[in-house]
Design a protein around this motif. Structure first.
Motif, mmCIF file in Angstrom:
data_model
loop_
_atom_site.group_PDB
_atom_site.id
_atom_site.type_symbol
_atom_site.label_atom_id
_atom_site.label_comp_id
_atom_site.label_asym_id
_atom_site.label_seq_id
_atom_site.Cartn_x
_atom_site.Cartn_y
_atom_site.Cartn_z
ATOM 1 N N ALA A 144 0.815 -1.207 0.000
ATOM 2 C CA ALA A 144 0.000 0.000 0.000
ATOM 3 C C ALA A 144 0.854 1.265 0.000
ATOM 4 C CB ALA A 144 -0.937 -0.002 1.207
ATOM 5 N N LEU A 145 1.994 1.229 0.687
ATOM 6 C CA LEU A 145 2.843 2.417 0.792
ATOM 7 C C LEU A 145 3.716 2.646 -0.440
ATOM 8 C CD1 LEU A 145 4.074 2.093 4.483
ATOM 9 C CD2 LEU A 145 2.208 3.500 3.621
ATOM 10 N N ALA A 146 3.861 1.648 -1.279
ATOM 11 C CA ALA A 146 4.789 1.720 -2.407
ATOM 12 C C ALA A 146 4.588 2.933 -3.313
ATOM 13 C CB ALA A 146 4.711 0.426 -3.221
ATOM 14 N N PRO A 147 3.356 3.391 -3.594
ATOM 15 C CA PRO A 147 3.205 4.546 -4.497
ATOM 16 C C PRO A 147 3.596 5.885 -3.887
ATOM 17 C CG PRO A 147 1.196 3.202 -4.435
ATOM 18 C CD PRO A 147 2.047 2.787 -3.274
ATOM 19 N N LEU A 148 3.875 5.926 -2.588
ATOM 20 C CA LEU A 148 4.040 7.200 -1.879
ATOM 21 C C LEU A 148 5.481 7.698 -1.958
ATOM 22 C CD1 LEU A 148 1.857 6.239 1.201
ATOM 23 C CD2 LEU A 148 1.176 7.625 -0.762
ATOM 24 N N THR A 149 5.915 7.991 -3.140
ATOM 25 C CA THR A 149 7.317 8.356 -3.365
ATOM 26 C C THR A 149 7.677 9.736 -2.829
ATOM 27 O OG1 THR A 149 6.736 9.133 -5.583
ATOM 28 C CG2 THR A 149 7.502 6.858 -5.385
ATOM 29 N N GLN A 150 6.686 10.568 -2.534
ATOM 30 C CA GLN A 150 6.944 11.903 -1.988
ATOM 31 C C GLN A 150 6.691 11.979 -0.489
ATOM 32 O OE1 GLN A 150 8.331 14.279 -3.953
ATOM 33 N NE2 GLN A 150 8.331 12.581 -5.425
ATOM 34 N N LEU A 151 6.491 10.834 0.156
ATOM 35 C CA LEU A 151 6.178 10.825 1.578
ATOM 36 C C LEU A 151 7.372 11.276 2.414
ATOM 37 C CD1 LEU A 151 3.732 10.009 3.361
ATOM 38 C CD2 LEU A 151 4.900 7.836 3.756
ATOM 39 N N HIS A 152 7.141 12.255 3.288
ATOM 40 C CA HIS A 152 8.179 12.775 4.176
ATOM 41 C C HIS A 152 8.031 12.265 5.607
ATOM 42 C CE1 HIS A 152 8.735 16.551 1.407
ATOM 43 N NE2 HIS A 152 9.200 15.430 0.890
ATOM 44 N N VAL A 153 6.785 12.086 6.047
ATOM 45 C CA VAL A 153 6.522 11.705 7.436
ATOM 46 C C VAL A 153 5.635 10.468 7.472
ATOM 47 C CG1 VAL A 153 5.505 12.427 9.625
ATOM 48 C CG2 VAL A 153 6.700 14.108 8.190
#
Length: 212
Positions: A91-100
Motif C-alpha cells: 500500500a505504501l509503495a506509491p508514496l514516493t513523496q512521503l516525508h513523514v
C-alpha cells in the motif's frame, strides 16, 4: 480539509468511494471511529489534491495494496494506534513523496527492507511503542533523507546486529528517541544506542552515505 474525529461509542467500520465521492481535500483525517477497512478506491479521486492523511486511532490491521495508488503528492501519513503487525508495504509503495510516516502504537514485530524501499523522500519515521526486537541496517539504506527516528518502547535485543545504530544515530540523525534494551540481561540498564559493542566485529560507518 476533511476531518472526522470520533467520540465515545462512535463507529464507522468501513469506508469506500461512495463515502468520499466528491471530496477533494488537501488534508483528510478519519480518526478514532473504530475503522476496520478502507476499500481500494477510497482515495481514488484525491491524487491531485491530497497532501496529508491521518487514519490514526482506529482498528486497521491491513491496507488494500491499491489504496494509495495515484496519491503522488502526499507528504504525511499517520497510521498510529492501529493494529498493524507489519508495515503495509504494498500500500505504501506509491508514496514516493512521503516525508513523514507515523506507525507508533501498533503491533509491529518486524520491518523488512522491502517494506519501505520506495519511501526515498522520508525524513521522519516513528515506529515507537511496538514489538520490534531488532532494526537491520538494510532497512535504512534507501532512506537517504531520514533525519528523525523514533523507536522508543519496543523489545529490542541489544546484540551485535544492532551495533551499527550508535554511529548512525549520532552521525546521521537530527532527532532520535531510543529506549532501554530488553535483552540480553547484561544490557538491560543500557539504551539501544549506547550498549557495549566492544566485542562486536563492526563495519565502520564513515559517513551517512555509507548506509545508502
Amino acid at each position: 480539509t476533511f476531518v472526522v474525529t470520533g467520540s465515545v461509542g462512535s463507529a464507522l467500520r468501513r469506508v469506500g468511494h461512495n463515502e468520499t465521492d466528491g471530496i477533494l481535500p488537501t488534508i483528510f483525517a478519519l480518526t478514532n471511529v473504530k475503522l476496520r477497512h478502507l476499500d481500494a478506491d477510497t482515495f481514488s479521486e484525491m491524487g491531485e489534491y491530497l497532501l496529508m492523511l491521518d487514519l490514526s486511532e482506529n482498528m486497521l490491521d491491513f491496507l488494500e495494496p491499491a489504496l494509495f495508488r495515484g496519491l503522488n503528492k502526499v507528504t504525511s501519513i499517520n497510521l498510529s494506534l492501529n493494529r498493524f503487525q507489519r508495515v503495509p508495504a504494498d500500500a505504501l509503495a506509491p508514496l514516493t513523496q512521503l516525508h513523514v510516516l507515523k506507525l507508533l502504537g501498533n503491533r509491529l514485530v518486524s520491518i523488512n527492507p522491502s517494506d519501505i524501499v520506495s519511501l526515498r523522500s522520508l525524513t521522519t519515521l516513528d515506529i515507537s511503542h511496538n514489538r520490534l526486537t531488532d532494526l537491520p541496517l538494510a532497512i535504512f539504506r534507501p532512506l537517504h533523507q531520514l533525519q528523525s527516528l523514533y523507536v522508543a518502547v519496543n523489545n529490542f535485543t541489544c546484540d551485535c546486529r544492532m551495533a551499527w545504530l550508535r554511529t548512525f544515530a549520532s552521525s546521521c540523525l537530527c532527532v532520535f528517541s531510543f529506549d532501554k534494551c530488553s535483552s540480553p540481561p547484561q544490557t538491560t540498564n543500557s539504551t539501544v544506542d549506547d550498549f557495549d559493542t566492544s566485542h562486536c566485529d563492526l563495519i565502520p560507518l564513515k559517513s551517512c552515505d555509507d548506509k545508502r
